[in-house]
Write a protein that holds these residues in place. Structure first.
Motif, PDB file in Angstrom:
ATOM      1  N   LEU A  30      -9.276   7.807 -17.960  1.00  0.00           N
ATOM      2  CA  LEU A  30      -9.684   8.452 -19.210  1.00  0.00           C
ATOM      3  C   LEU A  30      -9.342   7.610 -20.434  1.00  0.00           C
ATOM      4  O   LEU A  30     -10.026   7.688 -21.459  1.00  0.00           O
ATOM      5  N   ASP A  31      -8.299   6.778 -20.325  1.00  0.00           N
ATOM      6  CA  ASP A  31      -7.962   5.871 -21.431  1.00  0.00           C
ATOM      7  C   ASP A  31      -9.071   4.835 -21.619  1.00  0.00           C
ATOM      8  O   ASP A  31      -9.449   4.511 -22.752  1.00  0.00           O
TER       9      ASP A  31
ATOM     10  N   GLN B  46      -7.887   9.879 -11.753  1.00  0.00           N
ATOM     11  CA  GLN B  46      -7.055  10.033 -12.934  1.00  0.00           C
ATOM     12  C   GLN B  46      -5.656  10.511 -12.558  1.00  0.00           C
ATOM     13  O   GLN B  46      -5.486  11.556 -11.952  1.00  0.00           O
TER      14      GLN B  46
ATOM     15  N   SER C 244      -9.660  -3.087 -22.571  1.00  0.00           N
ATOM     16  CA  SER C 244     -10.887  -2.281 -22.600  1.00  0.00           C
ATOM     17  C   SER C 244     -12.089  -3.119 -22.983  1.00  0.00           C
ATOM     18  O   SER C 244     -13.186  -2.953 -22.433  1.00  0.00           O
TER      19      SER C 244
ATOM     20  N   GLU D  23     -12.311   6.532 -22.992  1.00  0.00           N
ATOM     21  CA  GLU D  23     -12.180   6.793 -24.429  1.00  0.00           C
ATOM     22  C   GLU D  23     -12.477   5.549 -25.257  1.00  0.00           C
ATOM     23  O   GLU D  23     -13.036   5.630 -26.357  1.00  0.00           O
ATOM     24  N   ARG D  24     -12.145   4.377 -24.721  1.00  0.00           N
ATOM     25  CA  ARG D  24     -12.278   3.146 -25.485  1.00  0.00           C
ATOM     26  C   ARG D  24     -13.595   2.405 -25.273  1.00  0.00           C
ATOM     27  O   ARG D  24     -14.039   1.681 -26.154  1.00  0.00           O
TER      28      ARG D  24
ATOM     29  N   CYS E  49     -16.562   3.936 -24.017  1.00  0.00           N
ATOM     30  CA  CYS E  49     -17.748   4.799 -24.088  1.00  0.00           C
ATOM     31  C   CYS E  49     -17.882   5.431 -25.474  1.00  0.00           C
ATOM     32  O   CYS E  49     -16.901   5.935 -26.021  1.00  0.00           O
ATOM     33  N   GLN E  50     -19.092   5.398 -26.012  1.00  0.00           N
ATOM     34  CA  GLN E  50     -19.347   6.070 -27.289  1.00  0.00           C
ATOM     35  C   GLN E  50     -19.547   7.577 -27.079  1.00  0.00           C
ATOM     36  O   GLN E  50     -19.254   8.377 -27.949  1.00  0.00           O
ATOM     37  N   GLU E  51     -20.042   7.932 -25.907  1.00  0.00           N
ATOM     38  CA  GLU E  51     -20.204   9.339 -25.537  1.00  0.00           C
ATOM     39  C   GLU E  51     -19.754   9.512 -24.096  1.00  0.00           C
ATOM     40  O   GLU E  51     -19.932   8.626 -23.276  1.00  0.00           O
TER      41      GLU E  51
ATOM     42  N   GLU F 190     -18.166  15.129 -19.528  1.00  0.00           N
ATOM     43  CA  GLU F 190     -17.555  15.342 -18.221  1.00  0.00           C
ATOM     44  C   GLU F 190     -18.226  16.500 -17.483  1.00  0.00           C
ATOM     45  O   GLU F 190     -18.542  17.534 -18.065  1.00  0.00           O
TER      46      GLU F 190
END
Length: 318
Positions: free
Chosen positions: A72-73, A115, A279, A76-77, A79-81, A84
């Protein structure tokens, strides 16, 4: 506070001295720029020497570093969208596997990963990154959804293994993983699998059949963990370092044995020291591999995928 592994401590001591030197210089208005440069150079040299000569067990330790980025880290970095999706439509949702549609610099993908948790309650909620059968069934459901809408699939692997509990076996753990292996082999869309931490046994393999299987520099991928191997061979965990050496489980070993397709370099010192840089490297590699794989037809990708995995472990005696 930063967690330090044993081999990181000498570097941390020098970095602490550097901070003390800068603080004293500021307090006393003294120019110590020359000494700071020298100490910086010494720290950089020590880092290079340390991380160029890590043992296999030390790589395993780095892959488990508590400050290392998890699935998930990265999502978050890079992906712009990210939308889930939950549940396997049979039993329930498994928080140990997350997945959904995402956009990476305008490229739509299905991203799925194991995760782990950071704090105690989250670790329990995520089952320490050990998926149950419904986790693998959820992953397969999302892969089939990606195939339906012709979207590339990215899987991020980081697990100490599939959950070995009695209830998992009762719900068909082995069958769920085996079905994933079979179905992933013939997916029509590009599939890129990346080990970002631990890649243990069938728990990792259950989402790791792809056109490209990559490993980050400080990760491991093996049929068994060094501790479990040690406990079987020596009846004790005290020989885990020797087991790690014998297993040859690092990214370099896997590439040499043609079990993976490439290695993603980490920032000096490991991914846990610079999440943003790691990332960026991950995103760049993902987009590159997608662009290369999309040049091939679905049947070409399937044929090459099958050939690659069928040729592993095959040898000829002369």
């Amino acid at each position: 506070m930063r967690t330090l592994l044993d081999f990181e401590k000498p570097i941390a001591e020098l970095e602490s001295k550097l901070e003390d030197m800068k603080r004293l210089a500021d307090e006393n208005s003294v120019d110590v720029s020359g000494a700071v440069r020298t100490l910086n150079d010494n720290i950089e040299q020590l880092k290079k020497e340390t991380f160029a000569n890590l043992t296999r067990w030390q790589r395993v330790q780095l892959s488990r570093h508590p400050d290392r980025p998890y699935t998930l880290d990265y999502i978050e970095r890079i992906c712009q969208e990210f939308h889930e999706l939950h549940g396997d439509r049979t039993v329930k949702d498994d928080p140990a596997i997350v997945g959904g549609f995402a956009s990476i610099d305008g490229q739509s993908v299905m991203i799925i990963g194991q995760q782990k948790g950071r704090k105690t309650k989250e670790r329990q909620h995520r089952n320490f990154g050990m998926p149950n059968p419904e986790g693998y069934r959820k992953a397969l459901r999302l892969m089939k959804l990606a195939e339906k809408f012709n979207k590339p699939i990215i899987t991020l692997i980081d697990t100490p293994g599939a959950y070995p509990g009695l209830e998992a076996e009762e719900r068909g753990q082995g069958e769920a993983i085996a079905r994933n292996l079979k179905e992933m082999m013939v997916l029509k869309v590009p599939v890129i699998c990346i080990i970002i931490g631990e890649g243990a046994s069938g728990g990792a393999l259950g989402i790791a059949i792809g056109d490209k299987v990559l490993m980050m520099e400080n990760t491991w991928y093996s049929v068994i963990s060094p501790e479990s191997c040690s406990s079987i061979l020596w009846r004790s965990w005290n020989f885990k370092e020797q087991a790690a050496e014998a297993l040859k489980l690092t990214a370099t070993d896997m590439l040499k044995n043609k079990l993976i397709d490439g290695v993603i370099e980490e920032p000096l010192g490991g991914a846990h020291l610079d999440w943003e840089d790691m990332s960026r490297r991950l995103k760049k590699r993902i987009l590159h591999e997608i662009s290369e794989l999309e040049k091939k037809t679905p049947q070409q990708r399937i044929d090459e995928r099958i050939d690659k995995f069928c040729s592993m472990g095959v040898f000829q005696e002369l």
